[in-house]
Design a protein around this motif. Sequence first.
Motif, PDB file in Angstrom:
ATOM      1  N   UNK A   1      59.785  -1.520  29.026  1.00 48.86           N
ATOM      2  CA  UNK A   1      60.171  -0.748  30.198  1.00 48.86           C
ATOM      3  C   UNK A   1      59.626   0.676  30.198  1.00 48.86           C
ATOM      4  N   UNK A   2      59.449   1.232  29.000  1.00 47.80           N
ATOM      5  CA  UNK A   2      59.255   2.683  28.902  1.00 47.80           C
ATOM      6  C   UNK A   2      57.816   3.158  28.855  1.00 47.80           C
ATOM      7  N   UNK A   3      57.617   4.288  28.206  1.00 43.36           N
ATOM      8  CA  UNK A   3      56.300   4.930  28.137  1.00 43.36           C
ATOM      9  C   UNK A   3      55.916   5.158  26.666  1.00 43.36           C
ATOM     10  N   UNK A   4      54.615   5.270  26.376  1.00 42.08           N
ATOM     11  CA  UNK A   4      54.190   5.340  24.972  1.00 42.08           C
ATOM     12  C   UNK A   4      54.609   6.613  24.240  1.00 42.08           C
ATOM     13  N   UNK A   5      55.023   7.626  24.966  1.00 36.51           N
ATOM     14  CA  UNK A   5      55.309   8.911  24.326  1.00 36.51           C
ATOM     15  C   UNK A   5      56.799   9.227  24.250  1.00 36.51           C
ATOM     16  N   UNK A   6      57.643   8.230  24.485  1.00 41.15           N
ATOM     17  CA  UNK A   6      59.088   8.480  24.411  1.00 41.15           C
ATOM     18  C   UNK A   6      59.744   7.502  23.461  1.00 41.15           C
ATOM     19  N   UNK A   7      60.632   7.895  22.551  1.00 41.05           N
ATOM     20  CA  UNK A   7      61.053   9.286  22.313  1.00 41.05           C
ATOM     21  C   UNK A   7      59.967  10.155  21.684  1.00 41.05           C
ATOM     22  N   UNK A   8      58.940   9.516  21.106  1.00 38.85           N
ATOM     23  CA  UNK A   8      57.781  10.305  20.687  1.00 38.85           C
ATOM     24  C   UNK A   8      56.551   9.404  20.706  1.00 38.85           C
ATOM     25  N   UNK A   9      55.409   9.979  20.365  1.00 41.70           N
ATOM     26  CA  UNK A   9      54.140   9.269  20.543  1.00 41.70           C
ATOM     27  C   UNK A   9      53.884   8.188  19.493  1.00 41.70           C
ATOM     28  N   UNK A  10      54.919   7.814  18.727  1.00 43.99           N
ATOM     29  CA  UNK A  10      54.734   6.679  17.812  1.00 43.99           C
ATOM     30  C   UNK A  10      55.376   5.411  18.378  1.00 43.99           C
ATOM     31  N   UNK A  11      55.837   5.464  19.628  1.00 39.37           N
ATOM     32  CA  UNK A  11      56.605   4.338  20.183  1.00 39.37           C
ATOM     33  C   UNK A  11      55.855   3.004  20.090  1.00 39.37           C
ATOM     34  N   UNK A  12      54.574   3.002  20.454  1.00 43.81           N
ATOM     35  CA  UNK A  12      53.809   1.747  20.412  1.00 43.81           C
ATOM     36  C   UNK A  12      53.761   1.196  18.978  1.00 43.81           C
ATOM     37  N   UNK A  13      53.478   2.095  18.025  1.00 45.17           N
ATOM     38  CA  UNK A  13      53.304   1.641  16.626  1.00 45.17           C
ATOM     39  C   UNK A  13      54.634   1.126  16.081  1.00 45.17           C
ATOM     40  N   UNK A  14      55.688   1.829  16.474  1.00 43.32           N
ATOM     41  CA  UNK A  14      57.022   1.426  16.034  1.00 43.32           C
ATOM     42  C   UNK A  14      57.363   0.045  16.604  1.00 43.32           C
ATOM     43  N   UNK A  15      56.989  -0.163  17.859  1.00 45.90           N
ATOM     44  CA  UNK A  15      57.300  -1.462  18.488  1.00 45.90           C
ATOM     45  C   UNK A  15      56.439  -2.591  17.917  1.00 45.90           C
ATOM     46  N   UNK A  16      55.183  -2.291  17.618  1.00 43.19           N
ATOM     47  CA  UNK A  16      54.335  -3.334  17.003  1.00 43.19           C
ATOM     48  C   UNK A  16      54.985  -3.761  15.688  1.00 43.19           C
ATOM     49  N   UNK A  17      55.456  -2.756  14.921  1.00 47.54           N
ATOM     50  CA  UNK A  17      56.095  -3.043  13.632  1.00 47.54           C
ATOM     51  C   UNK A  17      57.384  -3.851  13.832  1.00 47.54           C
ATOM     52  N   UNK A  18      58.250  -3.391  14.708  1.00 45.50           N
ATOM     53  CA  UNK A  18      59.567  -4.036  14.786  1.00 45.50           C
ATOM     54  C   UNK A  18      59.514  -5.413  15.450  1.00 45.50           C
ATOM     55  N   UNK A  19      58.571  -5.633  16.363  1.00 45.05           N
ATOM     56  CA  UNK A  19      58.486  -6.956  17.009  1.00 45.05           C
ATOM     57  C   UNK A  19      57.498  -7.875  16.283  1.00 45.05           C
ATOM     58  N   UNK A  20      56.851  -7.373  15.244  1.00 46.22           N
ATOM     59  CA  UNK A  20      55.790  -8.121  14.541  1.00 46.22           C
ATOM     60  C   UNK A  20      54.738  -8.606  15.552  1.00 46.22           C
ATOM     61  N   UNK A  21      54.290  -7.665  16.362  1.00 40.55           N
ATOM     62  CA  UNK A  21      53.304  -7.977  17.407  1.00 40.55           C
ATOM     63  C   UNK A  21      51.973  -8.372  16.754  1.00 40.55           C
ATOM     64  N   UNK A  22      51.356  -9.442  17.255  1.00 45.27           N
ATOM     65  CA  UNK A  22      50.093  -9.881  16.657  1.00 45.27           C
ATOM     66  C   UNK A  22      48.887  -9.634  17.560  1.00 45.27           C
ATOM     67  N   UNK A  23      49.110  -9.565  18.870  1.00 46.92           N
ATOM     68  CA  UNK A  23      48.002  -9.281  19.791  1.00 46.92           C
ATOM     69  C   UNK A  23      48.461  -8.131  20.690  1.00 46.92           C
ATOM     70  N   UNK A  24      47.755  -7.029  20.612  1.00 49.41           N
ATOM     71  CA  UNK A  24      48.164  -5.815  21.326  1.00 49.41           C
ATOM     72  C   UNK A  24      47.058  -5.430  22.294  1.00 49.41           C
ATOM     73  N   UNK A  25      47.437  -5.228  23.556  1.00 46.53           N
ATOM     74  CA  UNK A  25      46.442  -4.989  24.596  1.00 46.53           C
ATOM     75  C   UNK A  25      46.840  -3.747  25.385  1.00 46.53           C
ATOM     76  N   UNK A  26      45.973  -2.732  25.382  1.00 47.44           N
ATOM     77  CA  UNK A  26      46.340  -1.515  26.105  1.00 47.44           C
ATOM     78  C   UNK A  26      45.102  -0.872  26.728  1.00 47.44           C
ATOM     79  N   UNK A  27      45.268   0.330  27.280  1.00 50.29           N
ATOM     80  CA  UNK A  27      44.173   0.994  27.993  1.00 50.29           C
ATOM     81  C   UNK A  27      43.591   2.131  27.165  1.00 50.29           C
ATOM     82  N   UNK A  28      42.298   2.403  27.307  1.00 56.15           N
ATOM     83  CA  UNK A  28      41.664   3.496  26.571  1.00 56.15           C
ATOM     84  C   UNK A  28      42.389   4.831  26.721  1.00 56.15           C
ATOM     85  N   UNK A  29      42.930   5.088  27.908  1.00 58.15           N
ATOM     86  CA  UNK A  29      43.585   6.375  28.135  1.00 58.15           C
ATOM     87  C   UNK A  29      44.771   6.545  27.189  1.00 58.15           C
ATOM     88  N   UNK A  30      45.505   5.444  26.930  1.00 64.11           N
ATOM     89  CA  UNK A  30      46.643   5.499  26.006  1.00 64.11           C
ATOM     90  C   UNK A  30      46.127   5.735  24.589  1.00 64.11           C
TER      91      UNK A  30
END
Length: 662
Positions: free
Chosen positions: A339-368
């Motif tokens: 639901x949220x944005x990559x910089x909330x609560x801080x700019x590690x949100x994506x990395x934290x979520x990859x870790x906690x969900x055990x994400x195996x395929x991650x797809x995002x935009x160059x701007x991020x």
Amino acid sequence: MTTNTIQSTATENRLFTPSVNWSATAAIPDMAAYKALCDEAANDYEGFWARLARENLTWHTPFTQVLDESNAPFYQWFADGRLNASYNCLDRHVEAGRGDKVAIRFESDNGEVTLVTYSNLLSRVNKMANVLKSLGVQKGDRVMIYLPMSIEGVTAMQACARIGAIHSVVFGGFSAKALNDRIVDTGASLIITADEQARGGKNLPLKDNVDEALALGDCESVRHVLVNIRTHGSISFREGFDLHLEPLLARQSDQCEPVWVEAEHPLFILYTSGSTGTPKGVQHSTGGYLLWATQTMKWTFDIKPNDVFWCTADIGWITGHTYVCYGPLSAGATQIVFEGIPTYPNASRFWKMIESHRCSIFHTAPTAIRALNKSSEMDESVHPKNFDLSSLRIMGSVGEPINPEAWMWYYKNVGGERCPIVDTFWQTETGGNMIAPMPAATPLMPGSCTMPLPGIMTAIVDETGHDVENGQGGLLVVKRPWPSMLRNVWGNPQRYKSGYFPEELGGTYYLAGDGAMRYVDTTYFQIMGRIDDILNVSGHRLGTMEVESALVSHHLVAEAAVVGRPDDVSGEAICAFVVLKRTLPKGAEALEIAKELRNWVGQEIGPIAKPKDIRFGDNLPKTRSGKIMRRLLRSIAKGEEISQDTSTLENPAILEQLKQAL
Ligand code: WTA
């Protein structure tokens, strides 16, 4: 069409071939397999697509026709077949005994996780479809969806598909005015929205925008507004017209027979910017679109039963349609919806979520990627190295060119030099990936989307439609129709025909609108950016005309010209040159007016369209015949010395004035 500005930018020659331990099980394990598929398509084009359509989709009535070109460029695929997209995304997995598999791992803005299984998603979709039916929505009716990234957003789209209603999703960041334009153009009978959306710890209005959009007029087609309560923010409510979604859902059965539609039945309309006029309603089909959404999940993302897939795009964009709503579900995958944005609560949100969900395929935009790279340089604690990203095996990039520096940072710091990056080139109009590496097979080159997917007949041609030599810039075209291509511009077949199949190129080549080049030694594609007046700001497409019209609709503005300039983070930034209906403002006053104009554009289109730079002048640089010389404005915007010929310029003195930044 201006190819003369396209020059080779090729300096890149590094190739990377990460040795992955899963190549043996990959859908396309090596280049020989890739080549075999390309050959199959070249030798028997229709047979190739027919095979894929049978393998990837479950048909209620099998098709006997494959491609019908009799009314080109209005192509038809699998026209006598019938199917249902939501059946393919949900029921078929449940029927195969996979109902308990998690379809969606939803993470809210504040970090709460909700797991939704395929069975559960199916009953949610059925209930929602029954609500739509109870409100009189029928096959072919248009439904606007103005919802945040949510389980309800995906459910609403699937529910429309289930009953053959055509959805048109409007990104929650678009304004009331933009929403009004889309309601009027589609003649929608229903709007599905939420009270507010929660993003980055803030609650932002949605229902208020819907009220405002309806008040702008010409929305008589709308019979009801369905409201999902997300934040319990205060909203106004017109009894009988506005309806609470939840109590209606509670009353409905969780069974709903899918409506079997013709393969060509429109699945959705999605608006995107064109180089002229208002945004166009790109119309996609059910069969051909879903085929490619499913097949590209297997080829580009090598999706497997145990993968946890995460595409960070919003459902308001085509990437969120194909790689959140339809592709992952049709492929039976588990995916993260955020639901949220990559910089909330801080700019590690994506990395934290990859870790906690055990994400195996991650797809995002160059701007991020660029923004998060920058943040991690400023604050060590948000650097990806602090997180366990070992679950990752493939990473994607989409929406804009990825510069080699950002590619390398992503490759090393997020993927640990283990994960192939699939740089996927495609467009709202193409329905799914067009040019992209096959992750286990294609050697990767930073900044190049490499080669077309099997069956996609891309080429680079000159302005007369002839192939250019490798190493030469030209127009990117697709020479043969493919199943997931757009079918029309909603209500405007003329615009479809002249915009995408120009006579100068022979009338049957699909013109992508991007300049491109192929490397001499690898034949890899390099996308060189739009050849028209479309800007790409943080991966979002915007027409310069749209921003200009928004500016001139402000009472102070006499004339405006908008160009893009390169930006470190957003890829491109909007730079507006404005002539006011009053004397040239200076100092604090100029800053104040610029702020007002920025907010105005934000209100007219949406915050993504706010110009980063605004410069005032007594006039704009024009030729003697009155044409604005945009190339000069582009140089000024970039802060370049003007080296172009200015002899045709009517008013050279204006350049000095416009060079003054605020
Ligand atoms: C650009 C987004 C370079 C391109 C899926 C295209 C890209 C426009 C890439 C479509 C890429 C998209 N490399 N440029 N990998 N992907 N583009 O319709 O200019 O929002 O025409 O679709 O984005 O944007 P759209």
